[in-house]
Design an enzyme around this catalytic site. Sequence first.
Site, PDB file in Angstrom:
ATOM      1  N   GLY A 295      10.072 -42.431 -84.372  1.00 38.32           N
ATOM      2  CA  GLY A 295       9.955 -41.473 -83.285  1.00 38.32           C
ATOM      3  C   GLY A 295       8.499 -41.216 -82.985  1.00 38.32           C
ATOM      4  N   HIS A 296       7.992 -41.787 -81.915  1.00 39.29           N
ATOM      5  CA  HIS A 296       6.589 -41.616 -81.543  1.00 39.29           C
ATOM      6  C   HIS A 296       6.486 -40.548 -80.464  1.00 39.29           C
ATOM      7  CE1 HIS A 296       5.350 -45.845 -83.180  1.00 39.29           C
ATOM      8  NE2 HIS A 296       5.802 -45.024 -84.091  1.00 39.29           N
ATOM      9  N   THR A 297       5.801 -39.450 -80.783  1.00 38.01           N
ATOM     10  CA  THR A 297       5.695 -38.308 -79.882  1.00 38.01           C
ATOM     11  C   THR A 297       4.350 -38.319 -79.163  1.00 38.01           C
ATOM     12  OG1 THR A 297       7.107 -37.005 -81.354  1.00 38.01           O
ATOM     13  CG2 THR A 297       5.816 -35.794 -79.721  1.00 38.01           C
TER      14      THR A 297
ATOM     15  N   ASN B 264      14.860 -45.649 -85.740  1.00 42.42           N
ATOM     16  CA  ASN B 264      14.555 -44.645 -86.760  1.00 42.42           C
ATOM     17  C   ASN B 264      13.121 -44.139 -86.607  1.00 42.42           C
ATOM     18  OD1 ASN B 264      13.676 -47.232 -87.467  1.00 42.42           O
ATOM     19  ND2 ASN B 264      13.863 -46.881 -89.656  1.00 42.42           N
TER      20      ASN B 264
ATOM     21  N   THR C 146      15.061 -37.166 -86.109  1.00 49.34           N
ATOM     22  CA  THR C 146      16.176 -36.474 -86.759  1.00 49.34           C
ATOM     23  C   THR C 146      16.120 -34.961 -86.609  1.00 49.34           C
ATOM     24  OG1 THR C 146      14.950 -36.305 -88.841  1.00 49.34           O
ATOM     25  CG2 THR C 146      16.273 -38.300 -88.502  1.00 49.34           C
ATOM     26  N   GLY C 147      14.947 -34.397 -86.337  1.00 47.79           N
ATOM     27  CA  GLY C 147      14.797 -32.948 -86.290  1.00 47.79           C
ATOM     28  C   GLY C 147      14.703 -32.316 -87.673  1.00 47.79           C
TER      29      GLY C 147
ATOM     30  N   ASP D 106       5.166 -40.532 -89.329  1.00 43.80           N
ATOM     31  CA  ASP D 106       4.860 -39.286 -88.606  1.00 43.80           C
ATOM     32  C   ASP D 106       3.364 -38.981 -88.569  1.00 43.80           C
ATOM     33  OD1 ASP D 106       7.722 -38.802 -88.487  1.00 43.80           O
ATOM     34  OD2 ASP D 106       7.559 -38.180 -90.586  1.00 43.80           O
TER      35      ASP D 106
ATOM     36  N   LYS E 292       0.973 -41.893 -84.545  1.00 46.20           N
ATOM     37  CA  LYS E 292       0.595 -43.212 -84.033  1.00 46.20           C
ATOM     38  C   LYS E 292       0.760 -43.308 -82.520  1.00 46.20           C
ATOM     39  CE  LYS E 292       3.609 -45.039 -86.876  1.00 46.20           C
ATOM     40  NZ  LYS E 292       3.904 -43.901 -87.763  1.00 46.20           N
TER      41      LYS E 292
ATOM     42  N   SER F 176      -8.355 -36.653 -84.383  1.00 46.84           N
ATOM     43  CA  SER F 176      -7.540 -35.982 -83.376  1.00 46.84           C
ATOM     44  C   SER F 176      -7.544 -34.483 -83.638  1.00 46.84           C
ATOM     45  CB  SER F 176      -6.115 -36.515 -83.413  1.00 46.84           C
ATOM     46  OG  SER F 176      -5.297 -35.777 -82.545  1.00 46.84           O
TER      47      SER F 176
ATOM     48  N   GLN G  58       7.308 -46.280 -88.567  1.00 46.08           N
ATOM     49  CA  GLN G  58       7.344 -45.730 -89.933  1.00 46.08           C
ATOM     50  C   GLN G  58       5.913 -45.686 -90.516  1.00 46.08           C
ATOM     51  OE1 GLN G  58      10.002 -48.399 -89.434  1.00 46.08           O
ATOM     52  NE2 GLN G  58      11.070 -46.684 -88.535  1.00 46.08           N
TER      53      GLN G  58
END
Length: 424
Positions: A40-42, A38, A299-300, A13, A16, A406, A222
């Site tokens: 999750g790239h936002t 598994n 997963t939230g 998280d 990336k 960033s 990950q």
Amino acid sequence: MQVDVILGLQWGDEGKGKIVDYLADKYDIIARFQGGPNAGHTLYIDGVKHVLHTIPSGIFREGKINYIGNGVVIDPVTLLKEIENLEKQGIPVKERLIISKRANLILPTHKILDAASESSKGSSKIGSTLKGIGPTYMDKTGRNGLRVGDILEDDFIVKYELLKAKHLQLLQIYNFDYELSELEDSWFDAIEKLKEYKQVESVYFINEALKKGKKILAEGAQGSMLDIDFGTYPFVTSSNTISAAVCTGLGISPKHIGEVIGITKAYCTRVGSGPFPSELTDETGEKLRKEGAEFGATTGRPRRCGWIDLPALNYACLINGVTKLVITKADILNAFDEFGVCTHYKYDGKETKDLPYDMVNREIVPTNIFFKSWGTINPTGPISSELQDYVNYLETYLNTKVAMVSNGPGREQLIDLTEGKLLA
């Protein structure tokens, strides 16, 4: 040509996806080399939020090849949903996506086994995302797995039924209710559609691209502290997440590795169970979670939050051979007048920068120092003295150059420290 690597240095998280999206313009091929859905790239593009789970983060860039390497495990249903969401937005996925024939498939029964195993652990749960990742990698190393290339073979259904039978036998160990038929229906529908996408033989595809002078960016999933060998075992993922996995996950020689770009948040988060020495369980930790919108993209689940952990970060830089650092979410620290930095651990009666072999069964007390936050950043630069002091301290401690910071979720909200100003 060489393959540059971008990966997370914490427990995932780290942001990336945004950095890959920004850098993708400089590369011809963006390649995922491990993990599965598994991850999750936002990304935020023109104010719109996008979450990718299997497809590389260069998919939004025109003219770029996005490659899912052999080290990745693929859930056809999840991948198809991702493709459909992108195509609804006008992204020509078929033109931009290539899949290794050697990538292993996640079966419906893998996901059921994952859920059954996690449920049986009670209070000892490792925090699995229940996506079937662990059981799929177990079948891969156990030489039972099904691979993408198998779906075009005449005996695919026979292989599938044999592996499913093995899983059903294993499930008898658990007192766990499940419904398989509906999962199977959607899985086989997705398999049929997956046949329409280009498959290649890993080794020849990637090495031929290198021979032709193509620039390749390898994208990790990950984080380094979740690595199966070097992470906080057993609270880790089921694959190697560090730079060494690029070679086995894409099929290249170590001599082809170029820059290793490590991503870290300006603070620290972790999802699920496991050691987290710098965790803040008080109001400060809750404020970090709220300000940083720290909830899992896959997963939230709410993320655990704490100050940046430099002993763990230094360890991650060492095992990855990091050549450049990128710090994300620096703007979140401006919610505080001052913020903490963990510089040492205290355990076994001593103060040290070293991580113990077993972080699970030791009481670790962090030693923190504090920095002043820097307020609003001037888009035209130069960066503030407070931010520069923080960057200087990190570079000295980690013996690694900080290349970018960033300062917000958008792809344009990056500070190039060689220029001292935002890239927009």
